[in-house]
Design a protein around this motif. Structure first.
Motif, short mmCIF file in Angstrom:
data_model
loop_
_atom_site.label_atom_id
_atom_site.label_comp_id
_atom_site.label_asym_id
_atom_site.label_seq_id
_atom_site.Cartn_x
_atom_site.Cartn_y
_atom_site.Cartn_z
N THR A 53 0.83 -1.21 0.00
CA THR A 53 0.00 0.00 0.00
C THR A 53 0.86 1.25 0.00
N TYR A 57 0.75 4.11 -3.06
CA TYR A 57 0.42 5.52 -2.91
C TYR A 57 1.64 6.42 -3.13
N LEU A 216 -6.17 -2.13 -0.64
CA LEU A 216 -6.69 -0.76 -0.56
C LEU A 216 -7.82 -0.61 0.46
N SER A 219 -7.15 1.57 3.34
CA SER A 219 -7.02 3.01 3.13
C SER A 219 -7.97 3.81 4.00
N TRP A 226 -2.37 9.16 6.10
CA TRP A 226 -2.42 9.77 4.77
C TRP A 226 -1.37 10.87 4.61
#
Length: 302
Positions: A53, A57, A216, A219, A226
């Motif tokens: 992940t 990103y 995901l 997330s 983030w």
């Protein structure tokens, strides 16, 4: 390797030798880039996301930043790509994605300090790959430095108190260095293309490549994570690359090799300051061996 007869665009023609002022600026730019590199481990750990992940990103936010940067600088007008260089760039991108994934996996199984020092054996991986894939000659001098680096690697491993998890973490860091080396030997054969565009293609390729493997669903639970992921994409994949590429144009190989050691030093300091991790005296003996061996290989090329 076949030599291309394609004419290099005027904007990519070799630049004149840098002035002392430009070289000083390049040193500051590369130092800043290496300091940023040293904080990557903290951003990865603090994001709380799984390695796949994190890399996914990083590619997403890095691609957005680099696309906007290249657009603002007008780099898309004369991109210089051919079918061959685009294919090599894509292959290098695959290796880069594996490089990041294994490095971030190593952070979960050993300390950032140990993972970073082991990962910094990249120059020797490049030497060995050059010999294996392109029959580049390994001189007795290079072989000697390889032996010194290997001795340092054993010491950094902490042979007196290794456990399975630590060994696995080191193994992932070595795999990351291997894929870094593969990316290097492939990407350096891409000529006539701005490095910013090469990086953009590679991180963009990482998005569909990682999509099937990145969980995901996590997330929605990242919360403050983030901010760390955006930082990895914008700071460590956008700003850092821009600084490095600008610095490389102004600096000789010798200074690049020396300043590259800001990265592991910064990583060790961050690991100590944030997590209280520190390497043992035995491991500390291995760090200068790897440093000396890396400088011995790189400075000779200058």
């Amino acid at each position: 390797m076949t030599t291309s007869t394609r004419t290099t665009p005027a904007s990519l023609a070799p630049a004149p030798a840098p002035t002392p002022r430009q070289e000083k600026r390049g040193a500051l730019q590369l130092t800043a880039a290496m300091l940023l590199s040293g904080t990557i481990g903290v951003f990865v750990v603090e994001s709380g996301a799984s390695p796949f992940t994190v890399v996914f990103y990083r590619c997403v936010f890095g691609a957005v930043f680099l696309a906007l940067y290249c657009l603002a600088r007008g780099y898309f007008g004369q991109h210089g790509f051919t079918a061959r260089t685009l294919g090599l760039t894509a292959l290098g991108g695959v290796f880069t994605v594996f490089n990041w994934t294994f490095l971030f996996e190593s952070y979960e199984r050993t300390s950032i300090s140990v993972a970073t020092v082991v990962y910094h054996t990249q120059p020797f991986i490049v030497v060995l790959l050059g010999a294996a894939l392109f029959r580049e000659r390994v001189t007795a001098r290079k072989a000697g430095w390889l032996a010194v680096a290997f001795t340092g690697l054993i010491l950094v491993a902490g042979v007196s108190d290794l456990d399975v998890t630590g060994l696995t973490g080191m193994g992932y860091a070595l795999l990351a260095a291997l894929f870094y080396g593969l990316s290097t030997v492939v990407t350096k054969r891409v000529t006539g293309v701005r490095p910013h565009l090469v990086a953009l293609v590679q991180v963009t390729l990482g998005i569909p490549l990682l999509l099937p493997f990145a969980p995901l669903t996590e997330s929605a639970e990242l919360g403050a994570g983030w901010a760390w992921l955006i930082g990895l994409g914008v700071l460590h994949t956008g700003v850092m690359y821009v600084l490095m590429y600008a610095a490389y144009q102004k600096l000789p190989t010798s200074k690049i090799a020396v300043l590259a050691f800001v990265y592991p030093v910064a990583a060790l300091l961050c690991d100590w300051a944030v997590y209280g991790h520190h390497i043992t005296w035995l491991q500390a003996l291995g760090v200068p061996l790897i440093a000396a061996a890396t400088l011995g290989v790189n400075l000779r090329r200058a």
